[in-house]
Design an enzyme around this catalytic site. Structure first.
Site, PDB file in Angstrom:
ATOM      1  N   GLY A  21       0.797  -1.227   0.000  1.00 51.87           N
ATOM      2  CA  GLY A  21       0.000   0.000   0.000  1.00 51.87           C
ATOM      3  C   GLY A  21       0.823   1.267   0.000  1.00 51.87           C
ATOM      4  O   GLY A  21       0.277   2.352   0.193  1.00 51.87           O
ATOM      5  N   CYS A  74     -17.716   2.060 -26.105  1.00 55.76           N
ATOM      6  CA  CYS A  74     -19.053   2.664 -26.055  1.00 55.76           C
ATOM      7  C   CYS A  74     -19.516   2.884 -24.622  1.00 55.76           C
ATOM      8  O   CYS A  74     -20.459   2.229 -24.155  1.00 55.76           O
ATOM      9  CB  CYS A  74     -20.026   1.770 -26.813  1.00 55.76           C
ATOM     10  SG  CYS A  74     -19.381   1.344 -28.429  1.00 55.76           S
ATOM     11  N   TYR A  88      -1.388  -2.056 -11.825  1.00 50.89           N
ATOM     12  CA  TYR A  88      -2.840  -2.126 -12.013  1.00 50.89           C
ATOM     13  C   TYR A  88      -3.246  -1.514 -13.366  1.00 50.89           C
ATOM     14  O   TYR A  88      -4.294  -0.910 -13.493  1.00 50.89           O
ATOM     15  CB  TYR A  88      -3.572  -1.448 -10.841  1.00 50.89           C
ATOM     16  CG  TYR A  88      -3.147  -2.025  -9.506  1.00 50.89           C
ATOM     17  CD1 TYR A  88      -3.522  -3.315  -9.156  1.00 50.89           C
ATOM     18  CD2 TYR A  88      -2.331  -1.309  -8.640  1.00 50.89           C
ATOM     19  CE1 TYR A  88      -3.100  -3.881  -7.963  1.00 50.89           C
ATOM     20  CE2 TYR A  88      -1.897  -1.862  -7.441  1.00 50.89           C
ATOM     21  CZ  TYR A  88      -2.290  -3.145  -7.109  1.00 50.89           C
ATOM     22  OH  TYR A  88      -1.866  -3.702  -5.932  1.00 50.89           O
TER      23      TYR A  88
HETATM   24  C1  LIG Z   1      -3.063  -5.569  -3.175  1.00 45.41           C
HETATM   25  C2  LIG Z   1      -2.338  -6.077  -2.017  1.00 45.41           C
HETATM   26  C3  LIG Z   1      -1.024  -5.665  -1.759  1.00 45.41           C
HETATM   27  C4  LIG Z   1      -0.305  -4.638  -2.593  1.00 45.41           C
HETATM   28  O1  LIG Z   1      -0.862  -3.370  -2.493  1.00 45.41           O
HETATM   29  P1  LIG Z   1      -0.128  -2.145  -3.214  1.00 45.41           P
HETATM   30  O2  LIG Z   1      -0.979  -0.983  -2.919  1.00 45.41           O
HETATM   31  O3  LIG Z   1      -0.076  -2.449  -4.658  1.00 45.41           O
HETATM   32  O4  LIG Z   1       1.229  -2.038  -2.625  1.00 45.41           O
HETATM   33  C5  LIG Z   1      -0.363  -6.232  -0.698  1.00 45.41           C
HETATM   34  N1  LIG Z   1      -0.972  -7.145   0.104  1.00 45.41           N
HETATM   35  C6  LIG Z   1      -2.231  -7.553  -0.106  1.00 45.41           C
HETATM   36  C7  LIG Z   1      -2.828  -8.549   0.789  1.00 45.41           C
HETATM   37  C8  LIG Z   1      -2.964  -7.031  -1.161  1.00 45.41           C
HETATM   38  O5  LIG Z   1      -4.215  -7.440  -1.369  1.00 45.41           O
END
Ligand SMILES: *Cc1c(COP(=O)(O)O)cnc(C)c1O
Length: 415
Positions: free
Chosen positions: A238, A344, A372
């Site tokens: 994250g 569309c 993503y």
């Molecule tokens: C999506 C996800 C991540 C990675 O998140 P990022 O924002 O791309 O770093 C890490 N751990 C879990 C469990 C996730 O679902």
């Protein structure tokens, strides 16, 4: 990092993007390997001084070429499906460096993970723990377990990617986690390995991570008091990146805070970055097909390009903002354009109201599209998915050929 202009031409490392478009066509995703490698090194350095493992979240960009190279750097992998486990295996990844996240692991996926001997299942419910235990017994193989705790931390991000609030579908609250650990501890088929969380994506502040780690440590200490020992603590991914002028998460400050909070506990620290490893490394290259300048005041200037929401859904899905740059500056008059795709749907746009000088046939680079982007692309409108190219130094390789219409139609029958 990775992208710069030379003689007015936007280049990925030593390769002009226009050259890639000519060789491979558009739309095409281009990734700078040096950029990914530098990001990996940054995170690695930020965590120096503590025993740690970087488990790349495969779902952000699961191209085999990227997985294989990250594996060579020593990365582990965070997977969310059996398909991603297969990818990691094909990329040469060691199952002992794989953690398996997700609220809905199927029996087939669990069996695959057990047979491969992955390092840990990040278990998200009592029912999943029961199913995992039953499958280990059936297969005669033990499994290592980490409980995904929902620390009820507000990560201050888009609601679709906030995953650590108590209303979220992910993980279990701390009190229930205790109960699951006791069950796992008592089971002859399960080994208690760690504890984990993932509070959301695109988080810019250190503080939510600090609070999440504190909550996890509290639980780990309680477990320790009961004689239930863990070997790792995983604070998920994250880590926020900069799409525009907003600040990215300060990795050095994150590292400092985690080191301080972890104190001297003998736990391996794990992180699961996806976006922060690959977002900045990627661009989506697209060509302007048609210009529809505003026919009268009150109308908008529309630039129709050959990439669409099926190629990059982030603007439509998360109201995400991506910088859009011309690959070659054409010196024409600036106007404010909506950059839209051929699909569309009115939601099919890549960017709105951007000041650009555009001619039909121009190439545009949609920046920060490495995470993503392709991974969330689809075949909507029976559009073959884009090609993917990996640049390393002065060379580039096609790492996924463009799909053909026959690729798309092959699984279908007339019934
Ligand atoms: C999506 C996800 C991540 C990675 O998140 P990022 O924002 O791309 O770093 C890490 N751990 C879990 C469990 C996730 O679902």
């Amino acid at each position: 990092m990775g992208y710069a202009r030379r003689d007015g031409q936007l280049c990925a490392e030593g390769v002009p993007l226009a050259r890639i478009a000519t060789a491979v066509g558009t739309p095409v995703y281009v990734y700078s390997w040096q950029n990914v490698r530098e990001q990996y090194t940054r995170i690695d350095r930020a965590l120096a001084g503590v025993d740690h493992r970087i488990c790349y979240a495969v779902k952000a960009n699961s191209n085999l070429a990227i997985l294989a190279r990250l594996n060579k750097l020593g990365a582990g992998f965070d997977i969310v499906s059996g398909g991603e486990l297969e990818r990691v295996q094909r990329a040469g990844g060691d199952p002992e460096r794989v953690v398996f996240s997700g609220v809905g692991k199927s029996t087939a996926d669990i069996d695959f993970g057990i047979k491969c001997g992955i390092d840990a299942f990040n278990v998200e419910s009592a029912s999943e723990l029961a199913r995992l235990e039953a499958r280990t017994r059936l297969l005669g193989r033990k499994a290592r377990v980490s409980i995904r705790v929902n620390p009820d931390v507000d990560a201050d991000t888009h609601p679709y990617i906030a995953t650590g609030l108590k209303e979220s579908k992910f993980g279990v609250p701390p009190a229930q986690a205790l109960d699951l650990y006791r069950r796992a501890w008592a089971s002859p088929d399960l080994t208690v390995a760690g504890i984990d969380c993932h509070i959301g994506s695109q988080i810019a502040d250190v503080e939510p991570f600090e609070r999440a780690l504190t909550a996890l440590l509290e639980l780990a200490d309680t477990l320790g008091g009961e004689g239930i020992a863990l070997d790792h603590i995983d604070i998920g991914g994250g880590f926020g990146v900069a799409y525009g002028n907003e600040p990215a998460l300060a990795l050095d400050r994150l590292g400092e805070a985690l080191r301080r909070t972890l104190a001297e506990r003998p736990l391996q620290l794990r992180v699961e970055p996806g976006r922060s490893l690959v977002a900045d490394a990627g661009v989506l290259l697209t060509r302007v097909e048609y210009l529809k300048p505003a026919p009268a005041p009150g109308h908008r200037n529309i630039a129709v390009v050959d990439a669409a929401m099926n190629d990059l859904i982030r603007p439509a899905l998360y109201q995400a903002w991506h910088a859009v740059e011309p690959v070659a500056e054409n010196g024409g008059a600036l106007r404010r354009w909506d950059i839209v795709g051929p699909i569309c749907e009115t939601g099919d746009f890549l960017a709105l109201d951007r000041e650009l000088a555009l001619n039909e046939g121009d190439l545009l680079a949609v920046r920060t599209a490495g995470a993503y982007g392709f991974a969330q692309s689809s075949n909507y409108n029976t559009r073959p998915r884009a090609a993917e190219v990996l640049v390393d130094g002065d060379g580039f390789a096609l790492v996924r050929r463009r799909e053909t219409i026959s690729d798309l139609l092959r699984p279908e029958t007339f019934g």
